[in-house]
Design a protein around this motif. Structure first.
Motif, PDB file in Angstrom:
ATOM      1  N   ALA A   7    -150.436 -28.072 -68.864  1.00 49.76           N
ATOM      2  CA  ALA A   7    -149.161 -28.095 -69.556  1.00 49.76           C
ATOM      3  C   ALA A   7    -148.017 -27.769 -68.608  1.00 49.76           C
ATOM      4  N   GLY A   8    -146.923 -28.494 -68.765  1.00 53.92           N
ATOM      5  CA  GLY A   8    -145.687 -28.197 -68.066  1.00 53.92           C
ATOM      6  C   GLY A   8    -145.731 -28.404 -66.564  1.00 53.92           C
ATOM      7  N   PRO A   9    -144.684 -27.929 -65.883  1.00 57.76           N
ATOM      8  CA  PRO A   9    -144.628 -28.034 -64.423  1.00 57.76           C
ATOM      9  C   PRO A   9    -145.823 -27.325 -63.793  1.00 57.76           C
ATOM     10  N   TRP A  10    -146.210 -27.771 -62.611  1.00 58.13           N
ATOM     11  CA  TRP A  10    -147.360 -27.193 -61.939  1.00 58.13           C
ATOM     12  C   TRP A  10    -147.138 -27.170 -60.437  1.00 58.13           C
ATOM     13  N   SER A  11    -147.929 -26.371 -59.751  1.00 57.74           N
ATOM     14  CA  SER A  11    -147.850 -26.287 -58.291  1.00 57.74           C
ATOM     15  C   SER A  11    -149.256 -26.253 -57.722  1.00 57.74           C
ATOM     16  N   THR A  12    -149.341 -26.644 -56.465  1.00 56.20           N
ATOM     17  CA  THR A  12    -150.621 -26.720 -55.782  1.00 56.20           C
ATOM     18  C   THR A  12    -150.357 -26.688 -54.287  1.00 56.20           C
ATOM     19  N   THR A  13    -151.387 -26.906 -53.514  1.00 56.20           N
ATOM     20  CA  THR A  13    -151.291 -27.002 -52.059  1.00 56.20           C
ATOM     21  C   THR A  13    -151.942 -28.310 -51.635  1.00 56.20           C
ATOM     22  N   LEU A  14    -151.316 -28.992 -50.683  1.00 56.58           N
ATOM     23  CA  LEU A  14    -151.912 -30.228 -50.181  1.00 56.58           C
ATOM     24  C   LEU A  14    -153.251 -29.924 -49.522  1.00 56.58           C
ATOM     25  N   ALA A  15    -154.184 -30.840 -49.648  1.00 52.39           N
ATOM     26  CA  ALA A  15    -155.518 -30.696 -49.053  1.00 52.39           C
ATOM     27  C   ALA A  15    -155.975 -32.064 -48.553  1.00 52.39           C
ATOM     28  N   GLY A  16    -157.040 -32.051 -47.767  1.00 48.49           N
ATOM     29  CA  GLY A  16    -157.608 -33.289 -47.250  1.00 48.49           C
ATOM     30  C   GLY A  16    -156.930 -33.785 -45.991  1.00 48.49           C
ATOM     31  N   CYS A  17    -156.009 -32.994 -45.454  1.00 47.44           N
ATOM     32  CA  CYS A  17    -155.278 -33.362 -44.247  1.00 47.44           C
ATOM     33  C   CYS A  17    -154.857 -32.074 -43.541  1.00 47.44           C
ATOM     34  N   PRO A  18    -154.321 -32.167 -42.329  1.00 42.89           N
ATOM     35  CA  PRO A  18    -153.914 -30.947 -41.622  1.00 42.89           C
ATOM     36  C   PRO A  18    -152.717 -30.229 -42.257  1.00 42.89           C
ATOM     37  N   GLN A  19    -151.920 -30.921 -43.068  1.00 45.68           N
ATOM     38  CA  GLN A  19    -150.725 -30.327 -43.656  1.00 45.68           C
ATOM     39  C   GLN A  19    -151.052 -29.680 -45.004  1.00 45.68           C
ATOM     40  N   THR A  20    -151.414 -28.426 -44.988  1.00 44.94           N
ATOM     41  CA  THR A  20    -151.738 -27.694 -46.221  1.00 44.94           C
ATOM     42  C   THR A  20    -150.462 -27.038 -46.746  1.00 44.94           C
ATOM     43  N   TRP A  21    -149.508 -27.880 -47.138  1.00 47.01           N
ATOM     44  CA  TRP A  21    -148.194 -27.422 -47.553  1.00 47.01           C
ATOM     45  C   TRP A  21    -148.125 -27.231 -49.062  1.00 47.01           C
ATOM     46  N   PRO A  22    -147.253 -26.315 -49.532  1.00 43.53           N
ATOM     47  CA  PRO A  22    -147.068 -26.139 -50.973  1.00 43.53           C
ATOM     48  C   PRO A  22    -146.384 -27.349 -51.606  1.00 43.53           C
ATOM     49  N   VAL A  23    -146.804 -27.664 -52.817  1.00 46.37           N
ATOM     50  CA  VAL A  23    -146.231 -28.759 -53.602  1.00 46.37           C
ATOM     51  C   VAL A  23    -145.880 -28.207 -54.973  1.00 46.37           C
ATOM     52  N   ALA A  24    -144.719 -28.569 -55.485  1.00 47.23           N
ATOM     53  CA  ALA A  24    -144.324 -28.201 -56.841  1.00 47.23           C
ATOM     54  C   ALA A  24    -143.980 -29.477 -57.603  1.00 47.23           C
ATOM     55  N   VAL A  25    -144.626 -29.664 -58.741  1.00 45.79           N
ATOM     56  CA  VAL A  25    -144.314 -30.796 -59.614  1.00 45.79           C
ATOM     57  C   VAL A  25    -143.409 -30.228 -60.703  1.00 45.79           C
ATOM     58  N   LEU A  26    -142.122 -30.533 -60.588  1.00 45.92           N
ATOM     59  CA  LEU A  26    -141.120 -29.980 -61.487  1.00 45.92           C
ATOM     60  C   LEU A  26    -141.025 -30.780 -62.784  1.00 45.92           C
ATOM     61  N   ARG A  27    -141.341 -32.070 -62.707  1.00 53.93           N
ATOM     62  CA  ARG A  27    -141.310 -32.947 -63.881  1.00 53.93           C
ATOM     63  C   ARG A  27    -142.591 -33.765 -63.918  1.00 53.93           C
ATOM     64  N   PRO A  28    -143.602 -33.281 -64.609  1.00 52.48           N
ATOM     65  CA  PRO A  28    -144.859 -34.026 -64.713  1.00 52.48           C
ATOM     66  C   PRO A  28    -144.628 -35.368 -65.394  1.00 52.48           C
ATOM     67  N   THR A  29    -145.534 -36.293 -65.159  1.00 53.52           N
ATOM     68  CA  THR A  29    -145.428 -37.618 -65.766  1.00 53.52           C
ATOM     69  C   THR A  29    -146.649 -37.906 -66.620  1.00 53.52           C
ATOM     70  N   GLY A  30    -146.449 -38.691 -67.651  1.00 56.41           N
ATOM     71  CA  GLY A  30    -147.558 -39.183 -68.458  1.00 56.41           C
ATOM     72  C   GLY A  30    -148.027 -40.543 -67.972  1.00 56.41           C
ATOM     73  N   ARG A  31    -147.270 -41.107 -67.017  1.00 56.03           N
ATOM     74  CA  ARG A  31    -147.636 -42.417 -66.458  1.00 56.03           C
ATOM     75  C   ARG A  31    -148.844 -42.262 -65.546  1.00 56.03           C
ATOM     76  N   PRO A  32    -149.691 -43.277 -65.492  1.00 54.74           N
ATOM     77  CA  PRO A  32    -150.871 -43.174 -64.632  1.00 54.74           C
ATOM     78  C   PRO A  32    -150.525 -43.126 -63.145  1.00 54.74           C
ATOM     79  N   ARG A  33    -149.399 -43.747 -62.744  1.00 59.65           N
ATOM     80  CA  ARG A  33    -149.033 -43.801 -61.319  1.00 59.65           C
ATOM     81  C   ARG A  33    -147.533 -43.984 -61.215  1.00 59.65           C
ATOM     82  N   LEU A  34    -146.866 -43.092 -60.467  1.00 59.76           N
ATOM     83  CA  LEU A  34    -145.422 -43.175 -60.303  1.00 59.76           C
ATOM     84  C   LEU A  34    -145.060 -43.000 -58.833  1.00 59.76           C
ATOM     85  N   PRO A  35    -144.716 -44.099 -58.130  1.00 56.61           N
ATOM     86  CA  PRO A  35    -144.277 -43.977 -56.731  1.00 56.61           C
ATOM     87  C   PRO A  35    -142.950 -43.226 -56.677  1.00 56.61           C
TER      88      PRO A  35
END
Length: 115
Positions: free
Chosen positions: A59-87
């Motif tokens: 529910a609502g905005p969420w945050s995480t950390t990038l993984a699977g690459c050398p850049q383990t940077w923080p990510v914040a999703v301020l406006r989640p989407t219900g769309r399956p894919r949004l460039p």
């Protein structure tokens, strides 16, 4: 006996994978393509890496950390989407997603014009 020694050598060589991911991930590296999915964010980096941040909650905005690459940077999703894919494209104002490299300001991303 030689086969056992050979297998041990091959196993040891196969385990040498290089340096572990770090928060810095390279001073000049930047996201060149960011895509927001319902439960993940992907970022293709300028060094060719593909990073993924996975949503833990539902529910609502969420945050995480990038993984699977050398850049383990923080990510914040301020406006989640219900769309399956949004460039997303770089957005200076009202970003939907922010990615924060170390020692640099957060980078904002929002829907591309016409999305």
């Amino acid at each position: 006996m030689r086969w056992i020694v050979l297998l041990a050598c091959l196993a040891t060589a196969g385990c040498a994978t290089g340096p572990a991911p770090s928060a810095s991930g390279g001073a000049g590296v930047r996201p060149v393509a960011v895509t927001l999915f319902r439960d993940t964010v992907t970022a293709r980096m300028s060094d060719g890496g593909l990073c993924t941040g996975v949503r833990e909650g539902r529910a609502g905005p969420w945050s995480t950390t990038l993984a699977g690459c050398p850049q383990t940077w923080p990510v914040a999703v301020l406006r989640p989407t219900g769309r399956p894919r949004l460039p997303l494209a770089p957005a200076a104002e009202a970003p939907w997603v922010t990615i924060t490299p170390p020692d640099r300001p957060a980078l904002g991303f929002g829907p591309r014009v016409g999305s």
